[in-house]
Design an enzyme around this catalytic site. Sequence first.
Site, PDB file in Angstrom:
ATOM      1  N   LYS A   1       0.819  -1.224   0.000  1.00 16.61           N
ATOM      2  CA  LYS A   1       0.000   0.000   0.000  1.00 16.61           C
ATOM      3  C   LYS A   1       0.855   1.278   0.000  1.00 16.61           C
ATOM      4  CE  LYS A   1      -4.092  -2.091   0.363  1.00 16.61           C
ATOM      5  NZ  LYS A   1      -5.168  -2.010  -0.617  1.00 16.61           N
TER       6      LYS A   1
ATOM      7  N   GLU B   1      -9.748   5.713   3.302  1.00 20.33           N
ATOM      8  CA  GLU B   1     -10.539   4.625   3.875  1.00 20.33           C
ATOM      9  C   GLU B   1      -9.605   3.448   4.067  1.00 20.33           C
ATOM     10  OE1 GLU B   1     -10.230   5.071   0.609  1.00 20.33           O
ATOM     11  OE2 GLU B   1      -9.434   3.044   0.333  1.00 20.33           O
TER      12      GLU B   1
ATOM     13  N   SER C   1       1.719  -9.602  -0.769  1.00 19.52           N
ATOM     14  CA  SER C   1       1.390  -8.178  -0.690  1.00 19.52           C
ATOM     15  C   SER C   1       1.743  -7.537   0.651  1.00 19.52           C
ATOM     16  CB  SER C   1      -0.093  -7.974  -0.983  1.00 19.52           C
ATOM     17  OG  SER C   1      -0.866  -8.842  -0.168  1.00 19.52           O
TER      18      SER C   1
HETATM   19  C1  LIG Z   1      -1.511  -6.829   2.829  1.00 24.45           C
HETATM   20  C2  LIG Z   1      -2.702  -6.588   1.954  1.00 24.45           C
HETATM   21  N1  LIG Z   1      -2.832  -7.306   0.814  1.00 24.45           N
HETATM   22  C3  LIG Z   1      -3.884  -7.144  -0.002  1.00 24.45           C
HETATM   23  C4  LIG Z   1      -4.881  -6.244   0.291  1.00 24.45           C
HETATM   24  C5  LIG Z   1      -6.049  -6.138  -0.654  1.00 24.45           C
HETATM   25  O1  LIG Z   1      -6.080  -4.954  -1.366  1.00 24.45           O
HETATM   26  P1  LIG Z   1      -5.720  -4.868  -2.908  1.00 24.45           P
HETATM   27  O2  LIG Z   1      -6.579  -5.858  -3.620  1.00 24.45           O
HETATM   28  O3  LIG Z   1      -6.030  -3.472  -3.263  1.00 24.45           O
HETATM   29  O4  LIG Z   1      -4.275  -5.193  -3.055  1.00 24.45           O
HETATM   30  C6  LIG Z   1      -4.787  -5.456   1.461  1.00 24.45           C
HETATM   31  C7  LIG Z   1      -5.811  -4.465   1.787  1.00 24.45           C
HETATM   32  O5  LIG Z   1      -5.851  -3.869   2.819  1.00 24.45           O
HETATM   33  C8  LIG Z   1      -3.661  -5.640   2.313  1.00 24.45           C
HETATM   34  O6  LIG Z   1      -3.512  -4.935   3.432  1.00 24.45           O
END
Ligand SMILES: Cc1ncc(COP(=O)(O)O)c(C=O)c1O
Length: 423
Positions: A100, A122, A389
């Site tokens: 993020k 948000e 992620s």
């Molecule tokens: C670590 C992590 N991975 C994935 C996501 C999912 O979001 P996005 O689909 O936008 O990557 C989030 C959302 O808060 C997150 O904190």
Amino acid sequence: MKSIAVQVTNYQALPDERGHFGIYGGRYVPEMLFPALEELEAAYLEAKKDPAFHKELNDLYTHYSGRPTPLYFCSNLSRQLQGAKIYVKNEGLNHTGAHKINHCLGQALLAKRMGKRRIIAETGAGQHGLASATVAAKFGFQCVIYMGEVDVARQRPNVFWMERLGAEVRPVTFGNKTLTDAVNAALKDWIENVRDTYYLLGSAVGPHPYPTIVRDFQSVVGREVRKQLQEQEGRLPDYIIACVGGGSNAMGIFYEFLNEEKVHLIGVEAGGRGIRPGEHAARFQGGRLGVVEGFKSFFLQDEDGQIMKTHSVSAGLDYAGVGPEISYLWESGRVQASYATDEEALEALQVLIRTEGIIPALESAHAVAEAIKLAPKLDRDKIIVVNLSGRGDKDIFIIAEALKDIKWQEFLKSKVNHPEHVT
Ligand SMILES: Cc1ncc(COP(=O)(O)O)c(C=O)c1O
């Protein structure tokens, strides 16, 4: 339901000038937000052309966030599964613990350029809120974070840090009290304070130009993967797997490879407690076309078109809508959609911890679960890259509870029973 497999020559060419990815996307907002979105689009297009903007952003990526993040070969996990080679792109090693921060740094620079003094955001899992509060502290913006009451309760570690960073966390008490409601609250604030406020959106969702802005700032992830895998294996991956909440980490790693037809792209949604109404957040397993929160895409809706209750063990995937570009790519057959249940994600998390010593976020564990299912079906010369992620620090309370960790429960009790330690 998926309807067509479209013949497309350049998947990277979208959106069109009105912000559409096929029929998805667009700008469906109250008229008073149009000038704000136009101002944002103009500022972004100008920044995109400005080498000084890219230089400042790249410096922050390198020296503040810690990019490039490692692309790591999971030799133990791959050996255990006796199939394809699994690599993880470790976005969890970014400053603030998740991907993020990539779009937060980009948008903060944009907000500064636009002369805004206040940032609103948000958040679901809290990772976007944490990254927003972080950039607000760094750049001196006033900061308000909207977060569903349910998420405030289950992601307390992130709320604690957002507040320490100087942000005001406003719990949202209507609807399901999760991410969808937080988005609505943030949009309402933006309408009321549009002049001095930058809405720092947290995923590749929302009205045009947000899905494009977020995707572009996130696409550094895929560019790094191409270079790193070229160095390590001398070729492209066969599969790329990412979890999908709104779609920012998935679009971030997919975008670079959209026109590489031999690279299979798999988006993994939250299967929650199973694919029954209200028990999951897998929009491609029963979601319907709708216009919500300013854009057209797939949303989990009831028969009257009302947004349905969702469930996922991971707050970041617990969202009724999905980004317009992913919807388009899914319908055109370029991205394959899959899902992992809560149980599968928790199991995958433990497998990755035990085999590689890497603690993924619960969201990312959904993508790991898919890799664990897929790898044994593939030859050993195939390569899977999983977008990790985020890291799992923030999830310690949920995971300890889900695994019924007695020692953790005793630790918490001891803290509550000895309030004198807190003073
Ligand atoms: C670590 C992590 N991975 C994935 C996501 C999912 O979001 P996005 O689909 O936008 O990557 C989030 C959302 O808060 C997150 O904190």
